[in-house]
Design an enzyme around this catalytic site. Structure first.
Site, PDB file in Angstrom:
ATOM      1  N   ASP A   1       1.286  -1.083  -0.022  1.00 44.09           N
ATOM      2  CA  ASP A   1       0.211  -0.058   0.020  1.00 44.09           C
ATOM      3  C   ASP A   1       0.736   1.112   0.062  1.00 44.09           C
ATOM      4  O   ASP A   1       0.035   2.695  -0.368  1.00 44.09           O
ATOM      5  CB  ASP A   1      -1.439  -0.555   0.958  1.00 44.09           C
ATOM      6  CG  ASP A   1      -0.554  -0.052   2.442  1.00 44.09           C
ATOM      7  OD1 ASP A   1       1.167  -0.047   2.721  1.00 44.09           O
ATOM      8  OD2 ASP A   1      -1.260   0.265   3.682  1.00 44.09           O
TER       9      ASP A   1
ATOM     10  N   TYR B   1      10.988   4.773   1.584  1.00 43.92           N
ATOM     11  CA  TYR B   1      11.519   4.294   2.275  1.00 43.92           C
ATOM     12  C   TYR B   1      13.276   4.203   1.758  1.00 43.92           C
ATOM     13  O   TYR B   1      14.527   3.035   2.021  1.00 43.92           O
ATOM     14  CB  TYR B   1      11.006   2.599   1.809  1.00 43.92           C
ATOM     15  CG  TYR B   1       9.779   2.414   3.172  1.00 43.92           C
ATOM     16  CD1 TYR B   1      10.071   1.143   4.042  1.00 43.92           C
ATOM     17  CD2 TYR B   1       8.650   3.174   2.503  1.00 43.92           C
ATOM     18  CE1 TYR B   1       9.155   1.541   4.731  1.00 43.92           C
ATOM     19  CE2 TYR B   1       6.803   2.135   3.505  1.00 43.92           C
ATOM     20  CZ  TYR B   1       7.696   1.453   4.551  1.00 43.92           C
ATOM     21  OH  TYR B   1       7.196   1.364   4.944  1.00 43.92           O
TER      22      TYR B   1
END
Length: 442
Positions: free
Chosen positions: A170, A265
């Site tokens: 997600d 990330y």
């Protein structure tokens, strides 16, 4: 129209009520006749299930509801498994984060040594779910968003190659929601994106609106100044203080390749020392979640169950999980929707390992995903991705073979770890912490 039967694996998760609320909100898109919760922790799941029963009674009382720890009950007569398990729960996530930080290394649940530890626990759990599904409902599909998605996806490729499993995440959805907000669009679905990478490790290369207008220049101008940060309101899952810092840090990640837009990330791999510096080794993200979200969701569920009403409840629909409905619809109704999925490369990225599990746009229909070719990728991204794919493949081989050596190599190869000596110290601590969860290593 056909009504579907769904099992949510990880029924005791704090995300389960939000997902059920989301499914009930979208019954016009995906009609449901039955929802089952499955977990191996009966007491934890029961608290969630008691509240979910009240929610379903109020909103769609014709839907059958069952919570069970029995695989046969859970996986018989179903069309979809929605899997979001956390083997070892938050207690083990806390160790995943704190053990690396002890050695000055990033402590994060899906990146670096913490992600590797979590992956070693998750592989067996996800394989069990696939086996239950194939035993009791062989025509069903698993929509797997259990973390760490990259390692789990590689394990399913190697160990269950013919299974009907779609691996999804997600985070790109959350980022695309921010992009739509930055651009003043109503929905991320007004954008058509090109993207390539690995899970939690990728780049947007083109974003256009429905008329084909290039949206990248406006987004790049914003990201250069602010990252993905916007004027957040206080609602939503990804906007607490640590997420705001993550979205702001994107401008530093973006600077390495201003032609593309990065996944958040990547900060853990490009700026690991910064992340360690801003961490609290004695109070990590796992502690924040246990003291915040965990307590809140369980207290709300207990209150709903006690009062037998949702009146005054502060539980929220997990809006950005609505992509799960889009995915189920694509399979069920052959909608041919374009979605980002984690799939075997097989040439989608031309100059990259064909066996790597890559995250790319796919057209999804009743036969599963068809990856959209993203062409050749630049040397910078290719080098980073090759290193990270090697980590993921070594972890799966270590799990399969019970190999200490390969797991040491995997941790050493992570960009978050400074050298092999520290990698070994972290590994030895993780082995001790994960007794009973990992295969025996030798």
């Amino acid at each position: 129209m056909k009504k579907f039967s769904i099992t949510i694996a990880g029924g005791g998760s704090t995300f389960t009520p939000g997902i059920i609320l989301m499914l009930l909100e979208n019954l016009d898109q995906l009609p449901i006749r039955q929802i089952k919760l499955y977990d191996n922790d009966q007491a934890r799941q029961q608290q969630i299930a008691d509240a979910c029963q009240v929610i379903i009674n109020e909103k769609a009382s014709d839907i059958e509801f069952l919570a069970t720890t029995n695989p046969k009950e859970a996986f018989t007569d179903i069309d979809f498994v929605m899997a979001h398990i956390r083997v070892g729960k938050y207690a083990m996530r806390e160790k995943d984060e704190k053990i690396p930080l002890k050695y000055g290394v990033v402590g994060q649940e899906t990146c670096g040594p913490g992600g590797i530890a979590y992956g070693m626990r998750s592989i067996g759990g996800v394989l069990d779910l696939i086996d239950y599904m194939e035993t009791y409902s062989p025509d069903a599909w698993m929509l797997n968003y259990s973390n760490p998605a990259a390692i789990v996806a590689e394990a399913t490729r190697v160990l269950r190659p013919n299974s009907k499993v779609l691996n999804i995440c997600d985070m790109p959805i959350a980022i695309e929601n921010l992009m739509a907000n930055i651009l003043g669009l109503q929905s991320r679905k007004e954008m058509t994106v090109n993207y390539y990478g690995l899970n939690h490790f990728g780049w947007w290369t083109a974003i256009r609106d429905q008329n084909g207008v290039d949206l990248m220049p406006a987004l790049r101008a914003h990201v250069k100044q602010h990252g993905y940060a916007i004027n957040f309101d206080d609602s939503g899952q990804h906007v607490d203080e640590s997420w705001r810092a993550t979205f702001e840090k994107v401008k530093d990640v973006y600077a390495l390749d201003p032609e593309t837009l990065p996944n958040t990330y990547l900060k853990y791999y490009f700026y690991p020392q910064d992340e360690v510096e801003h961490s609290q080794p004695d109070y990590t993200r796992a502690n924040q979640v246990m003291d915040g979200r965990e307590k809140f969701v369980f207290s709300e569920c207990n209150r709903i169950a006690k009062n037998q009403t949702t009146e005054g409840s502060e539980l929220e629909i997990d809006e950005h999980a609505s992509y799960i409905v889009d995915l189920a619809r694509a399979i069920a109704f052959n909608t041919q929707e374009r979605m980002l999925l984690i799939v075997e490369n097989k040439g989608a990225i031309e100059n990259f390992d064909p066996t790597a599990m890559v995250e790319v746009p796919c057209i999804v229909g009743s036969n599963g995903p068809e990856p959209i070719v993203q062409g050749r990728i630049p040397r910078f991204q290719k080098g980073l991705m090759e290193q990270q794919v090697a980590v993921e493949k070594l972890v799966v081989e270590a799990w399969q073979e019970g190999s200490y050596q390969k797991l040491w190599q995997a941790i050493t190869l992570s960009r978050t770890v400074p050298n092999a000596r520290i990698a070994k110290q972290i590994l030895d601590d993780l082995i001790e912490a994960n007794q009973g969860y990992w295969p025996e290593l030798s």
